[in-house]
Scaffold this motif. Structure first.
Motif, PDB file in Angstrom:
ATOM      1  N   LYS A  24      56.557  29.895  56.336  1.00 35.25           N
ATOM      2  CA  LYS A  24      55.779  29.940  57.775  1.00 35.25           C
ATOM      3  C   LYS A  24      54.505  30.812  57.694  1.00 35.25           C
ATOM      4  O   LYS A  24      54.552  31.670  56.792  1.00 35.25           O
ATOM      5  CB  LYS A  24      56.880  30.993  58.650  1.00 35.25           C
ATOM      6  N   PHE A  26      51.061  31.897  59.695  1.00 42.00           N
ATOM      7  CA  PHE A  26      50.479  32.227  61.104  1.00 42.00           C
ATOM      8  C   PHE A  26      48.975  32.017  60.909  1.00 42.00           C
ATOM      9  O   PHE A  26      48.357  32.496  59.987  1.00 42.00           O
ATOM     10  CB  PHE A  26      50.743  33.600  61.711  1.00 42.00           C
ATOM     11  N   THR A  27      48.608  31.233  61.785  1.00 41.54           N
ATOM     12  CA  THR A  27      46.955  31.007  61.789  1.00 41.54           C
ATOM     13  C   THR A  27      46.479  31.841  63.055  1.00 41.54           C
ATOM     14  O   THR A  27      46.698  31.508  64.138  1.00 41.54           O
ATOM     15  CB  THR A  27      46.298  29.350  62.050  1.00 41.54           C
ATOM     16  N   ALA A  71      65.003  29.589  66.311  1.00 36.36           N
ATOM     17  CA  ALA A  71      63.851  28.596  66.684  1.00 36.36           C
ATOM     18  C   ALA A  71      62.874  29.033  67.824  1.00 36.36           C
ATOM     19  O   ALA A  71      62.517  28.494  68.557  1.00 36.36           O
ATOM     20  CB  ALA A  71      64.553  27.178  67.094  1.00 36.36           C
ATOM     21  N   ASN A  72      63.030  30.389  67.568  1.00 34.85           N
ATOM     22  CA  ASN A  72      61.767  31.058  68.430  1.00 34.85           C
ATOM     23  C   ASN A  72      60.506  30.849  67.882  1.00 34.85           C
ATOM     24  O   ASN A  72      59.656  30.709  68.475  1.00 34.85           O
ATOM     25  CB  ASN A  72      62.177  32.624  68.484  1.00 34.85           C
ATOM     26  N   TYR A  73      60.391  31.375  66.519  1.00 28.70           N
ATOM     27  CA  TYR A  73      59.115  30.550  65.833  1.00 28.70           C
ATOM     28  C   TYR A  73      59.492  29.436  65.119  1.00 28.70           C
ATOM     29  O   TYR A  73      60.704  29.163  64.611  1.00 28.70           O
ATOM     30  CB  TYR A  73      59.061  31.589  64.522  1.00 28.70           C
ATOM     31  N   ARG A  74      58.383  28.433  64.943  1.00 29.91           N
ATOM     32  CA  ARG A  74      58.492  27.090  64.534  1.00 29.91           C
ATOM     33  C   ARG A  74      58.281  27.151  63.056  1.00 29.91           C
ATOM     34  O   ARG A  74      57.056  27.455  62.816  1.00 29.91           O
ATOM     35  CB  ARG A  74      57.747  26.236  65.295  1.00 29.91           C
ATOM     36  N   SER A  96      63.448  20.075  72.513  1.00 26.36           N
ATOM     37  CA  SER A  96      63.575  21.400  73.431  1.00 26.36           C
ATOM     38  C   SER A  96      64.874  21.402  74.041  1.00 26.36           C
ATOM     39  O   SER A  96      65.414  22.413  74.013  1.00 26.36           O
ATOM     40  CB  SER A  96      62.473  21.456  74.273  1.00 26.36           C
ATOM     41  N   HIS A  97      65.291  20.277  74.621  1.00 28.67           N
ATOM     42  CA  HIS A  97      66.683  20.362  75.327  1.00 28.67           C
ATOM     43  C   HIS A  97      67.685  20.467  74.477  1.00 28.67           C
ATOM     44  O   HIS A  97      68.827  20.907  74.894  1.00 28.67           O
ATOM     45  CB  HIS A  97      66.474  19.066  76.288  1.00 28.67           C
ATOM     46  N   LEU A  99      67.622  22.287  71.623  1.00 26.49           N
ATOM     47  CA  LEU A  99      67.600  23.649  71.339  1.00 26.49           C
ATOM     48  C   LEU A  99      68.366  24.566  72.383  1.00 26.49           C
ATOM     49  O   LEU A  99      69.063  25.693  72.024  1.00 26.49           O
ATOM     50  CB  LEU A  99      66.318  24.126  71.279  1.00 26.49           C
ATOM     51  N   ILE A 100      67.857  24.055  73.861  1.00 25.26           N
ATOM     52  CA  ILE A 100      68.742  24.858  74.836  1.00 25.26           C
ATOM     53  C   ILE A 100      69.991  24.870  74.642  1.00 25.26           C
ATOM     54  O   ILE A 100      70.957  25.823  74.602  1.00 25.26           O
ATOM     55  CB  ILE A 100      68.016  24.454  76.137  1.00 25.26           C
ATOM     56  N   ARG A 103      71.424  26.971  71.796  1.00 20.97           N
ATOM     57  CA  ARG A 103      71.319  28.525  72.189  1.00 20.97           C
ATOM     58  C   ARG A 103      72.358  28.951  73.061  1.00 20.97           C
ATOM     59  O   ARG A 103      73.049  29.918  72.869  1.00 20.97           O
ATOM     60  CB  ARG A 103      70.126  28.779  72.644  1.00 20.97           C
ATOM     61  N   ARG A 115      64.268  41.009  78.734  1.00 24.37           N
ATOM     62  CA  ARG A 115      63.388  40.621  79.716  1.00 24.37           C
ATOM     63  C   ARG A 115      64.180  40.158  80.679  1.00 24.37           C
ATOM     64  O   ARG A 115      65.023  39.075  80.701  1.00 24.37           O
ATOM     65  CB  ARG A 115      62.559  39.620  79.214  1.00 24.37           C
TER      66      ARG A 115
END
Lengths: 238, 260
Positions: A24, A26-27, A71-74, A96-97, A99-100, A103, A115
């Motif tokens: 991983k 980060f840019t 899968a919060n960070y890709r 995405s669906h 992953l939902i 989770r 939150r």
């Protein structure tokens, strides 16, 4: 003649998480495209009943790995195989669906922050993941009440929104929210950081119960005592 | 799981301006899709185009109407005759306008604004309609003794809540919202977010939500699309996009937010 590429070894039959060669970077576009290489070919296998501690100094990538497992960070490279519904799915390739769904039913996460929509009572906040699975309100709230009691969260707070709670109170709502659902994988980001000794004991007890049911856990614990008591493996970051 | 809505390569230009450039998306039942982006990035155009309130240049909008548990009928909105499209918009779809005055009938009472939608789906019993209208007014925290007042006597925030009640009363399957929480005070905003969340969970309502408010998106949307200059520059789960933004514009947006 072109010989076929060797197939990667299949994930072990019994494992819950089998992550291989994760990278991983980060840019940071607002800092002149500075590149931060955080994970270099990290691998991790979690079996039922395991509790794996991620340890290392701040900034070494513990949280990045944990967030990648949710899968919060890709991740940029590697595979994160998760046992979901009796088959292997690679989180790095899921839509995405999907992953939902994963989770909701397979991976739970206790984050450091809670939150929530203001004005929603704590009881409802913690019961929500159960209700999303179609469990009746009464039954979901009953389960949450028993967890709140075990975590010594005063009953007068149950009908109030957690937005005004103290750090430790919020954390216990967060723990109840994640522990109420029987998911096979649970990720814990410093679950006892804001808790006193009595509540730490309660959390240790809950973790032990999860392990006994065959749940696989991965956690970041800064509390050495908690870590040595619940974890059977460590993964060290440098 | 089958999507309820599929948009393929939707394109809309205003002269030389590309308002929506080949946008594709699919929305699944029980999901809230957030769309964020700066003013003029094409968010509202996209929403209006999906509802066919604007003629589109290219692309397809397919609504997968659920017939029963397994089967669905696919409706191509471009092929749908105007009366059928309007009926769809009043029954299974809902549209929440940024300006509530555009979404309400200002010269009939609050109760009639809600009741009209119920009559559209075939309810005729006056007593039931009035009871239901009054229940929805309470849901959106408008005192039910204001039922016989005209919306023009309401404050901006109350009009917005009335509009939401009018749209949600028929329990639509798909709701398109343009800045629905814009003019609301934070307390009512929180109540509405909670109401929307529970409707999504209970009735498998699907929502496309256009907003500027990253806080609202964080709490409400399952998925997020970021638009810039008519294009989708980044998309994914809401927490992925906000916690690990890849595109320069998204990084700028997230770092400029007060409480992301």
């Amino acid at each position: 003649m072109i010989s076929p590429l060797p197939l990667p070894p299949p994930p072990p039959k019994t494992a819950l998480i089998h992550a291989q060669s994760l990278t991983k970077t980060f840019t940071l576009h607002n800092q002149g495209n500075r590149q931060l290489n955080v994970l270099h070919h990290m691998s991790l296998t979690v079996n039922p009943g395991d509790c794996v501690a991620l340890q290392g100094p701040s900034g070494s990538g513990k949280s990045t790995l944990m967030k990648s497992l949710y899968a919060n960070y890709r991740v940029d490279g590697g595979t994160i195989n998760i046992r979901h519904d009796g088959r292997w799915v690679n989180l790095a390739e899921c839509e995405s669906h999907e992953l939902i769904d994963i989770r909701q039913r397979t991976i739970g996460y206790v984050s450091q922050f809670l939150r929530v929509i203001p004005r929603v009572p704590a009881l409802q906040v913690a019961a929500e993941p159960l209700m999303e699975l179609g469990i009746k309100k009464d039954e979901a709230e009953k389960k949450v009440r028993s967890l709140f009691t075990r975590l010594n969260l005063p009953e007068r707070l149950w009908s109030l929104s957690p937005t005004t709670f103290s750090g430790g109170e919020k954390q216990r709502v967060n723990i109840a929210r994640a522990f109420a659902v029987d998911r096979p994988i649970l990720l814990l980001d410093e679950p006892t950081a804001a808790l006193d000794q009595k509540n730490r004991e309660a959390v240790i007890q809950l973790i032990e119960e999860k392990k006994a049911t065959g749940c696989g856990l991965v956690g970041i614990f800064h509390d050495k005592d908690v870590k040595s008591r619940v974890c059977n493996q460590t993964l060290t970051f440098e | 799981m089958q999507p309820i809505l599929t948009v393929e390569n939707l394109t809309k230009t205003y002269g030389n301006i590309q308002a929506c450039d080949r946008i594709s998306l699919s929305l699944y039942p029980g999901q809230i899709l957030g769309i964020i982006g700066e003013s003029g990035s094409g968010k509202t155009t996209l929403l209006n185009a999906i509802a066919h309130r604007l003629p589109i240049d290219q692309g397809q909008i397919l609504y997968h109407k659920q017939v029963n548990e397994q089967d669905s009928n696919t409706i191509d909105l471009s092929d749908l005759p105007e009366p059928d499209r309007r009926r769809l918009m009043r029954t299974e779809w809902g549209f929440v306008q940024q300006n509530p005055r555009d979404g309400l009938r200002m010269n009939v009472t609050a109760g009639a604004n809600i009741g009209e939608r119920l009559m559209d789906i075939g309810q005729r019993h006056y007593g039931n309609i009035r009871t239901e209208a009054s229940r929805w007014l309470t849901q959106v925290e408008i005192p039910s003794d204001r039922i016989d007042n005209l919306p023009s006597t309401f404050s901006g925030g109350m009009q917005q809540r009335l509009q939401l009640a009018r749209v949600l009363v028929t329990q639509p399957k798909l709701v398109l919202m343009d800045e629905p929480t814009g003019g609301l005070d934070v307390s009512v905003q929180a109540r509405l977010l909670d109401l929307l969340r529970s409707l999504v969970r209970t009735f498998q309502l699907s929502v496309i939500l256009v907003t500027h408010d990253i806080g609202v998106v964080r709490l409400l949307a399952h998925r997020l699309m970021v638009m810039q200059h008519g294009q989708v520059v980044e998309q994914g789960l809401t927490d992925q996009v906000l916690d690990d933004p890849h595109h320069p514009y998204t990084q700028q947006l997230v770092s400029a937010t007060l409480i992301p």
